[in-house]
Motif scaffolding. Structure first.
Motif, PDB file in Angstrom:
ATOM      1  N   THR A 214       0.828  -1.203   0.000  1.00 54.67           N
ATOM      2  CA  THR A 214       0.000   0.000   0.000  1.00 54.67           C
ATOM      3  C   THR A 214       0.862   1.253   0.000  1.00 54.67           C
ATOM      4  O   THR A 214       0.574   2.218  -0.723  1.00 54.67           O
ATOM      5  N   PHE A 215       1.921   1.238   0.801  1.00 55.06           N
ATOM      6  CA  PHE A 215       2.833   2.381   0.833  1.00 55.06           C
ATOM      7  C   PHE A 215       3.434   2.612  -0.550  1.00 55.06           C
ATOM      8  O   PHE A 215       3.474   3.748  -1.040  1.00 55.06           O
ATOM      9  N   ARG A 216       3.884   1.561  -1.184  1.00 52.84           N
ATOM     10  CA  ARG A 216       4.484   1.673  -2.517  1.00 52.84           C
ATOM     11  C   ARG A 216       3.488   2.227  -3.526  1.00 52.84           C
ATOM     12  O   ARG A 216       3.839   3.093  -4.345  1.00 52.84           O
ATOM     13  N   GLU A 217       2.252   1.785  -3.450  1.00 49.69           N
ATOM     14  CA  GLU A 217       1.235   2.236  -4.402  1.00 49.69           C
ATOM     15  C   GLU A 217       0.878   3.713  -4.205  1.00 49.69           C
ATOM     16  O   GLU A 217       0.528   4.403  -5.167  1.00 49.69           O
ATOM     17  N   ARG A 218       0.976   4.194  -2.981  1.00 45.24           N
ATOM     18  CA  ARG A 218       0.479   5.536  -2.664  1.00 45.24           C
ATOM     19  C   ARG A 218       1.565   6.597  -2.489  1.00 45.24           C
ATOM     20  O   ARG A 218       1.246   7.778  -2.383  1.00 45.24           O
ATOM     21  N   GLU A 219       2.826   6.193  -2.458  1.00 41.71           N
ATOM     22  CA  GLU A 219       3.873   7.150  -2.116  1.00 41.71           C
ATOM     23  C   GLU A 219       3.977   8.290  -3.118  1.00 41.71           C
ATOM     24  O   GLU A 219       4.095   9.462  -2.744  1.00 41.71           O
ATOM     25  N   ARG A 220       3.919   7.975  -4.395  1.00 39.81           N
ATOM     26  CA  ARG A 220       4.042   9.029  -5.403  1.00 39.81           C
ATOM     27  C   ARG A 220       2.907  10.038  -5.279  1.00 39.81           C
ATOM     28  O   ARG A 220       3.137  11.258  -5.333  1.00 39.81           O
ATOM     29  N   GLN A 221       1.692   9.546  -5.111  1.00 38.39           N
ATOM     30  CA  GLN A 221       0.551  10.449  -4.947  1.00 38.39           C
ATOM     31  C   GLN A 221       0.681  11.263  -3.661  1.00 38.39           C
ATOM     32  O   GLN A 221       0.336  12.453  -3.637  1.00 38.39           O
ATOM     33  N   ALA A 222       1.190  10.634  -2.601  1.00 44.13           N
ATOM     34  CA  ALA A 222       1.355  11.343  -1.339  1.00 44.13           C
ATOM     35  C   ALA A 222       2.303  12.527  -1.502  1.00 44.13           C
ATOM     36  O   ALA A 222       2.028  13.630  -1.009  1.00 44.13           O
ATOM     37  N   ARG A 223       3.407  12.311  -2.195  1.00 49.40           N
ATOM     38  CA  ARG A 223       4.337  13.424  -2.415  1.00 49.40           C
ATOM     39  C   ARG A 223       3.676  14.538  -3.224  1.00 49.40           C
ATOM     40  O   ARG A 223       3.876  15.730  -2.942  1.00 49.40           O
ATOM     41  N   ALA A 224       2.873  14.163  -4.207  1.00 45.49           N
ATOM     42  CA  ALA A 224       2.170  15.168  -5.008  1.00 45.49           C
ATOM     43  C   ALA A 224       1.184  15.953  -4.147  1.00 45.49           C
ATOM     44  O   ALA A 224       1.034  17.184  -4.302  1.00 45.49           O
ATOM     45  N   GLN A 225       0.531  15.281  -3.219  1.00 45.69           N
ATOM     46  CA  GLN A 225      -0.423  15.962  -2.344  1.00 45.69           C
ATOM     47  C   GLN A 225       0.294  16.929  -1.405  1.00 45.69           C
ATOM     48  O   GLN A 225      -0.184  18.040  -1.157  1.00 45.69           O
ATOM     49  N   VAL A 226       1.451  16.523  -0.883  1.00 50.68           N
ATOM     50  CA  VAL A 226       2.222  17.426  -0.036  1.00 50.68           C
ATOM     51  C   VAL A 226       2.661  18.645  -0.837  1.00 50.68           C
ATOM     52  O   VAL A 226       2.543  19.791  -0.371  1.00 50.68           O
ATOM     53  N   ARG A 227       3.161  18.432  -2.054  1.00 51.90           N
ATOM     54  CA  ARG A 227       3.577  19.559  -2.888  1.00 51.90           C
ATOM     55  C   ARG A 227       2.436  20.536  -3.099  1.00 51.90           C
ATOM     56  O   ARG A 227       2.604  21.759  -2.982  1.00 51.90           O
ATOM     57  N   ALA A 228       1.253  19.997  -3.413  1.00 50.22           N
ATOM     58  CA  ALA A 228       0.105  20.862  -3.678  1.00 50.22           C
ATOM     59  C   ALA A 228      -0.284  21.661  -2.439  1.00 50.22           C
ATOM     60  O   ALA A 228      -0.583  22.866  -2.524  1.00 50.22           O
ATOM     61  N   ARG A 229      -0.269  21.012  -1.286  1.00 50.81           N
ATOM     62  CA  ARG A 229      -0.677  21.712  -0.062  1.00 50.81           C
ATOM     63  C   ARG A 229       0.373  22.743   0.371  1.00 50.81           C
ATOM     64  O   ARG A 229       0.018  23.823   0.865  1.00 50.81           O
ATOM     65  N   VAL A 230       1.642  22.417   0.231  1.00 56.16           N
ATOM     66  CA  VAL A 230       2.677  23.392   0.571  1.00 56.16           C
ATOM     67  C   VAL A 230       2.541  24.625  -0.319  1.00 56.16           C
ATOM     68  O   VAL A 230       2.588  25.768   0.163  1.00 56.16           O
ATOM     69  N   ARG A 231       2.360  24.420  -1.604  1.00 59.61           N
ATOM     70  CA  ARG A 231       2.267  25.558  -2.522  1.00 59.61           C
ATOM     71  C   ARG A 231       0.994  26.355  -2.287  1.00 59.61           C
ATOM     72  O   ARG A 231       0.988  27.584  -2.420  1.00 59.61           O
ATOM     73  N   ALA A 232      -0.088  25.679  -1.895  1.00 58.08           N
ATOM     74  CA  ALA A 232      -1.304  26.410  -1.523  1.00 58.08           C
ATOM     75  C   ALA A 232      -1.052  27.248  -0.274  1.00 58.08           C
ATOM     76  O   ALA A 232      -1.479  28.407  -0.174  1.00 58.08           O
ATOM     77  N   GLY A 233      -0.339  26.673   0.706  1.00 61.65           N
ATOM     78  CA  GLY A 233      -0.016  27.414   1.910  1.00 61.65           C
ATOM     79  C   GLY A 233       0.857  28.630   1.622  1.00 61.65           C
ATOM     80  O   GLY A 233       0.685  29.689   2.229  1.00 61.65           O
ATOM     81  N   LEU A 234       1.775  28.481   0.691  1.00 64.57           N
ATOM     82  CA  LEU A 234       2.621  29.620   0.316  1.00 64.57           C
ATOM     83  C   LEU A 234       1.805  30.772  -0.255  1.00 64.57           C
ATOM     84  O   LEU A 234       2.220  31.934  -0.171  1.00 64.57           O
ATOM     85  N   GLU A 235       0.659  30.447  -0.829  1.00 63.85           N
ATOM     86  CA  GLU A 235      -0.239  31.486  -1.344  1.00 63.85           C
ATOM     87  C   GLU A 235      -1.211  31.985  -0.285  1.00 63.85           C
ATOM     88  O   GLU A 235      -2.100  32.792  -0.584  1.00 63.85           O
ATOM     89  N   GLY A 236      -1.070  31.505   0.938  1.00 67.97           N
ATOM     90  CA  GLY A 236      -1.918  31.966   2.031  1.00 67.97           C
ATOM     91  C   GLY A 236      -3.199  31.185   2.211  1.00 67.97           C
ATOM     92  O   GLY A 236      -4.047  31.556   3.031  1.00 67.97           O
TER      93      GLY A 236
END
Length: 331
Positions: A214-236
């Motif tokens: 499960t970790f292997r299947e979801r890791e790539r998507q998890a990193r993409a979700q973190v990237r999206a949320r960090v960049r949203a946070g940078l925009e306030g």
């Protein structure tokens, strides 16, 4: 010059204690009780923490450092976290409790599996600044952040968020501009094979094969979700201050770029919900940036629990220096 790692520990603990009074309250209820500003410790914690007491967030951060200070690496960190739990703290997350009760390095993996591979709370993120405070750097910092998080929170979203956070602290301490530091930390996260790290540490293995897959299947998507949320946070943008790890991370990034310590932390406190944890993560970021905690918040600062290695009445300003020094001298 003040020790930046000690200052970061004091910063995250002060922010945590400031947010303790508003945890689980709505912004409307907070303003009705405390007013439009929140600049000092207040009563009202749902778990009975007194004004100036840090919650499970900073307690577990200190417990992690105590583990490092005793030597033995990951096993010592796990033992220190279990000692904290066994002393009956007033507030413990459900996934954290389930993971630590097992007493094994793969307890977090097993707790995640028991949740149907759904639980992705912020209980790892809230304490992971300890790894940077303990003096880990670079690739070792990233690997250690992944394994220490997975002791309780093995979902790849939790692991990736923690790897980002400690790399962000390192980049902020190096005085990179806020947005640049975030992008540098995202690159660190993207460059880490977290699944391999957890396998090498014995956290994932043959007896937890379903979790590994499960970790292997979801890791790539998890990193993409973190990237999206960090960049949203940078925009306030702040989706929520819930206990979901990505909500906490996004909110913390949104708050922590302000010009002063209070300007970073106060918005997290006033938004309520899981305000102590969001404020704690904000406090770590603000501390790594070198922002000074208001002087009046330091003398009363304590941790709201006693366990082996820490007494509830100990002032943080007096006892944190030894904790940090021992963790950094672990070798």
């Amino acid at each position: 010059m003040p020790d930046p790692h000690l200052q970061t520990l004091l910063s995250l603990t002060a922010a945590d204690a400031l947010g303790a009074a508003t945890e689980f309250k709505t912004p409307e209820a907070i303003r009705a009780r405390y007013g439009e500003t929140f600049t000092d410790y207040q009563p009202g914690s749902v778990f009975g923490f007194a004004p100036g007491e840090g919650t499970d967030d900073s307690q577990m951060t200190v417990a992690t450092l105590l583990g490092y200070g005793r030597g033995g690496g990951l096993e010592s960190v796990l033992a220190a976290l279990r000692a904290w739990l066994e002393a009956g703290p007033p507030d413990v997350g459900g996934l954290t409790r389930a993971a630590l009760r097992s007493g094994t390095l793969d307890g977090g993996v097993r707790a995640w599996a028991e949740s149907g591979f759904q639980s992705a709370g912020n209980g790892g993120l809230m304490r992971i600044a300890a790894v940077w405070v303990a003096g880990f750097t670079g690739e070792v910092l990233a690997r250690e952040s992944a394994t220490v998080t997975a002791l309780t929170h093995a979902d790849p979203r939790c692991v990736s968020a923690s790897v980002f956070l400690t790399a962000f602290l390192e980049a902020l301490h190096a005085e990179q501009p806020y947005r640049n530091a975030a992008e540098a930390a995202l690159r660190v996260m993207d460059g880490l094979d977290a699944r391999r790290v957890l396998l090498d540490a014995g956290i994932l293995g043959l007896t937890t094969r379903a979790a590994h897959d499960t970790f292997r299947e979801r890791e790539r998507q998890a990193r993409a979700q973190v990237r999206a949320r960090v960049r949203a946070g940078l925009e306030g943008h702040v989706t929520s201050q819930s206990g979901f790890v990505l909500d906490t991370l996004e909110a913390a990034v949104a708050h922590a770029g302000a010009a002063s310590w209070l300007a970073c932390v106060e918005p997290a406190v006033l938004r309520g919900d899981d305000s102590d944890t969001v404020a704690c993560v904000v406090g770590a970021m603000a501390g790594a940036r070198g922002l000074e905690v208001p002087a009046h918040l330091l003398p009363p600062l304590c941790l709201g629990h006693s366990w082996p290695g820490w007494e509830r009445e100990w002032p943080c300003t007096e006892h944190f220096p030894a904790v940090v020094a021992a963790a950094r001298d672990r070798d």
